[in-house]
Design a protein around this motif. Structure first.
Motif, PDB file in Angstrom:
ATOM      1  N   ARG A  20       0.823  -1.205   0.000  1.00  0.00           N
ATOM      2  CA  ARG A  20       0.000   0.000   0.000  1.00  0.00           C
ATOM      3  C   ARG A  20       0.861   1.260   0.000  1.00  0.00           C
ATOM      4  N   VAL A  21       2.083   1.122   0.498  1.00  0.00           N
ATOM      5  CA  VAL A  21       3.015   2.254   0.528  1.00  0.00           C
ATOM      6  C   VAL A  21       3.908   2.255  -0.704  1.00  0.00           C
ATOM      7  N   VAL A  22       4.421   1.079  -1.063  1.00  0.00           N
ATOM      8  CA  VAL A  22       5.290   0.920  -2.238  1.00  0.00           C
ATOM      9  C   VAL A  22       4.562   0.005  -3.224  1.00  0.00           C
ATOM     10  N   THR A  23       3.765   0.599  -4.085  1.00  0.00           N
ATOM     11  CA  THR A  23       2.891  -0.200  -4.952  1.00  0.00           C
ATOM     12  C   THR A  23       3.660  -1.166  -5.851  1.00  0.00           C
ATOM     13  N   GLY A  24       4.866  -0.776  -6.250  1.00  0.00           N
ATOM     14  CA  GLY A  24       5.661  -1.636  -7.117  1.00  0.00           C
ATOM     15  C   GLY A  24       6.158  -2.891  -6.445  1.00  0.00           C
ATOM     16  N   ALA A  25       6.031  -2.948  -5.114  1.00  0.00           N
ATOM     17  CA  ALA A  25       6.519  -4.105  -4.366  1.00  0.00           C
ATOM     18  C   ALA A  25       5.688  -5.356  -4.601  1.00  0.00           C
ATOM     19  N   VAL A  26       4.551  -5.211  -5.271  1.00  0.00           N
ATOM     20  CA  VAL A  26       3.717  -6.377  -5.571  1.00  0.00           C
ATOM     21  C   VAL A  26       4.510  -7.432  -6.336  1.00  0.00           C
ATOM     22  N   SER A  27       5.329  -6.994  -7.293  1.00  0.00           N
ATOM     23  CA  SER A  27       6.140  -7.939  -8.072  1.00  0.00           C
ATOM     24  C   SER A  27       7.157  -8.639  -7.184  1.00  0.00           C
ATOM     25  N   LEU A  28       7.723  -7.911  -6.233  1.00  0.00           N
ATOM     26  CA  LEU A  28       8.669  -8.500  -5.286  1.00  0.00           C
ATOM     27  C   LEU A  28       7.979  -9.569  -4.454  1.00  0.00           C
ATOM     28  N   VAL A  29       6.781  -9.265  -3.978  1.00  0.00           N
ATOM     29  CA  VAL A  29       6.015 -10.227  -3.179  1.00  0.00           C
ATOM     30  C   VAL A  29       5.764 -11.504  -3.983  1.00  0.00           C
ATOM     31  N   LYS A  30       5.429 -11.343  -5.262  1.00  0.00           N
ATOM     32  CA  LYS A  30       5.159 -12.505  -6.114  1.00  0.00           C
ATOM     33  C   LYS A  30       6.378 -13.421  -6.222  1.00  0.00           C
ATOM     34  N   GLU A  31       7.563 -12.832  -6.280  1.00  0.00           N
ATOM     35  CA  GLU A  31       8.787 -13.635  -6.392  1.00  0.00           C
ATOM     36  C   GLU A  31       9.163 -14.288  -5.063  1.00  0.00           C
ATOM     37  N   ARG A 123      12.186  -1.071   0.385  1.00  0.00           N
ATOM     38  CA  ARG A 123      12.952   0.162   0.636  1.00  0.00           C
ATOM     39  C   ARG A 123      14.035   0.344  -0.427  1.00  0.00           C
ATOM     40  N   ILE A 124      14.673  -0.746  -0.804  1.00  0.00           N
ATOM     41  CA  ILE A 124      15.696  -0.690  -1.859  1.00  0.00           C
ATOM     42  C   ILE A 124      15.056  -0.273  -3.184  1.00  0.00           C
ATOM     43  N   GLU A 125      13.868  -0.813  -3.455  1.00  0.00           N
ATOM     44  CA  GLU A 125      13.165  -0.447  -4.686  1.00  0.00           C
ATOM     45  C   GLU A 125      12.838   1.046  -4.710  1.00  0.00           C
ATOM     46  N   SER A 126      12.412   1.576  -3.573  1.00  0.00           N
ATOM     47  CA  SER A 126      12.099   3.004  -3.493  1.00  0.00           C
ATOM     48  C   SER A 126      13.350   3.842  -3.740  1.00  0.00           C
ATOM     49  N   HIS A 127      14.461   3.378  -3.212  1.00  0.00           N
ATOM     50  CA  HIS A 127      15.718   4.113  -3.362  1.00  0.00           C
ATOM     51  C   HIS A 127      16.161   4.188  -4.818  1.00  0.00           C
ATOM     52  N   TYR A 128      16.091   3.058  -5.517  1.00  0.00           N
ATOM     53  CA  TYR A 128      16.570   3.014  -6.898  1.00  0.00           C
ATOM     54  C   TYR A 128      15.485   3.336  -7.933  1.00  0.00           C
ATOM     55  N   GLY A 129      14.239   3.363  -7.484  1.00  0.00           N
ATOM     56  CA  GLY A 129      13.158   3.651  -8.416  1.00  0.00           C
ATOM     57  C   GLY A 129      12.902   2.544  -9.411  1.00  0.00           C
ATOM     58  N   THR A 130      13.180   1.326  -9.009  1.00  0.00           N
ATOM     59  CA  THR A 130      12.969   0.175  -9.894  1.00  0.00           C
ATOM     60  C   THR A 130      12.688  -1.072  -9.075  1.00  0.00           C
ATOM     61  N   ALA A 157      24.818   1.435 -11.116  1.00  0.00           N
ATOM     62  CA  ALA A 157      25.140   1.784 -12.498  1.00  0.00           C
ATOM     63  C   ALA A 157      23.904   2.141 -13.315  1.00  0.00           C
ATOM     64  N   GLY A 158      22.730   1.852 -12.759  1.00  0.00           N
ATOM     65  CA  GLY A 158      21.491   2.197 -13.447  1.00  0.00           C
ATOM     66  C   GLY A 158      21.129   1.271 -14.593  1.00  0.00           C
ATOM     67  N   ILE A 159      21.692   0.070 -14.594  1.00  0.00           N
ATOM     68  CA  ILE A 159      21.357  -0.900 -15.637  1.00  0.00           C
ATOM     69  C   ILE A 159      19.930  -1.392 -15.393  1.00  0.00           C
ATOM     70  N   ALA A 160      19.118  -1.431 -16.426  1.00  0.00           N
ATOM     71  CA  ALA A 160      17.732  -1.879 -16.289  1.00  0.00           C
ATOM     72  C   ALA A 160      17.692  -3.298 -15.728  1.00  0.00           C
ATOM     73  N   VAL A 161      16.927  -3.473 -14.679  1.00  0.00           N
ATOM     74  CA  VAL A 161      16.857  -4.779 -14.020  1.00  0.00           C
ATOM     75  C   VAL A 161      16.341  -5.851 -14.970  1.00  0.00           C
ATOM     76  N   VAL A 162      15.375  -5.497 -15.810  1.00  0.00           N
ATOM     77  CA  VAL A 162      14.845  -6.478 -16.766  1.00  0.00           C
ATOM     78  C   VAL A 162      15.923  -6.883 -17.766  1.00  0.00           C
ATOM     79  N   SER A 163      16.840  -5.976 -18.058  1.00  0.00           N
ATOM     80  CA  SER A 163      17.942  -6.309 -18.970  1.00  0.00           C
ATOM     81  C   SER A 163      18.912  -7.278 -18.313  1.00  0.00           C
ATOM     82  N   ILE A 164      19.146  -7.089 -17.026  1.00  0.00           N
ATOM     83  CA  ILE A 164      20.024  -7.994 -16.285  1.00  0.00           C
ATOM     84  C   ILE A 164      19.444  -9.406 -16.304  1.00  0.00           C
ATOM     85  N   ALA A 165      18.150  -9.493 -15.989  1.00  0.00           N
ATOM     86  CA  ALA A 165      17.489 -10.799 -15.971  1.00  0.00           C
ATOM     87  C   ALA A 165      17.482 -11.410 -17.367  1.00  0.00           C
ATOM     88  N   GLY A 166      17.204 -10.588 -18.369  1.00  0.00           N
ATOM     89  CA  GLY A 166      17.173 -11.096 -19.733  1.00  0.00           C
ATOM     90  C   GLY A 166      18.517 -11.621 -20.186  1.00  0.00           C
TER      91      GLY A 166
END
Length: 209
Positions: A20-31, A123-130, A157-166
Motif C-alpha cells: 500500500r506504501v510501495v505499490t511496485g513491491a507487488v512484483s517483489l512479493v510474487k517472487e 525500501r531498496i526499490e524506493s531508493h533506486y526507483g525500480t 550503475a542504473g542498468i535496467a533490471v529487466v535487462s540484467i534478468a534477460g
C-alpha cells in the motif's frame, strides 16, 4: 491477487501494508512468496546486506530477528503505513519493539525471512526507483555470484533490471546481449577494480542460463 494465498497470514498482512506504501513491491512479493527456507535465506541475506551498504539497516539487523519483529509489530498496529511511509521512523520502532518469545516460537523462520525481505526489499526499490523482483530468481540460482556487492554495483550503475534478468536468462539476441554484458562488466569492474575486465567477462558469461 491469488499469490497472497501462498503466504502465511502473518506475512500476508506485512506484504499488504508494504504494497500500500510501495505499490511496485507487488512484483517483489510474487517472487518471494513461493520460496522455501533455503532459497529465501539466500535472498534475505543478500537483500539485507545491500540495505546495510545503503545505510537502511544496521550491522546487527539480521533478517530472522528483523522479520520476527516486523510480523509482531504489524500485529500491534506498527506498520510502514502507520508511520506515514517514513522508513527511518518505522525502523526505529521495529528495532525498539520487544517481541513476545512465545509468539516468536510460533512463527516459522521462513515467514520471518519473507517479512524482512519484502520490507527491506521495498525500501531498496524506493531508493533506486525500480523493482528488484527480476533479480530474486538470479540470487536463488547463484547466490555465490549475485552477491550484495555485485548487485549494488549493478543497481548503482542504473542498468535496467529487466535487462540484467534477460541477459542471464539468455533471452536476448547477440547484439543486445553484448551491450548488456558490457554494462554488467563495467559495473563489476567498479565493484572489483582489482579484477581484469577479461576475467570479469569470463565469470559473467559462466553464469548465463
Amino acid at each position: 491477487m491469488g499469490f497472497w494465498s501462498g503466504l502465511a497470514s502473518a506475512v500476508t498482512s506485512v506484504a499488504s501494508s508494504v504494497c500500500r506504501v510501495v505499490t511496485g513491491a507487488v512484483s517483489l512479493v510474487k517472487e518471494v512468496t513461493p520460496l522455501a527456507l533455503d532459497a529465501i535465506s539466500k535472498v534475505a541475506n543478500v537483500v539485507c546486506e545491500v540495505a546495510r551498504s545503503l545505510g537502511f539497516l544496521k550491522i546487527e539487523d539480521d533478517p530472522v530477528t528483523l522479520g520476527d519483529k516486523i510480523i509482531q509489530a504489524e500485529e500491534k498496529g506498527i506498520t510502514l503505513e502507520s508511520c506515514q511511509s517514513d522508513y527511518d521512523l518505522y525502523m526505529e520502532k521495529i528495532r525498539s519493539f520487544r517481541v513476545d518469545p512465545e509468539r516468536s516460537k510460533a512463527i516459522d523462520e521462513v515467514d520471518k525471512l519473507k517479512a524482512s525481505t519484502i520490507t527491506v526489499g521495498a525500501r531498496i526499490e524506493s531508493h533506486y526507483g525500480t523493482s528488484i523482483a527480476p533479480l530474486i530468481p538470479l540470487i536463488v540460482r547463484s547466490a555465490a555470484f549475485f552477491t550484495a556487492g555485485r548487485l549494488k554495483a549493478i543497481l548503482d550503475a542504473g542498468i535496467a533490471v529487466v535487462s540484467i534478468a534477460g541477459y542471464f536468462n539468455s533471452a536476448f539476441d547477440r547484439n543486445t546481449s553484448a551491450t548488456v554484458e558490457g554494462q554488467i562488466v563495467s559495473a563489476g569492474k567498479a565493484a572489483q577494480p582489482e579484477m581484469s575486465e577479461d576475467k570479469l567477462r569470463e565469470i559473467v558469461r559462466a553464469e548465463r542460463a
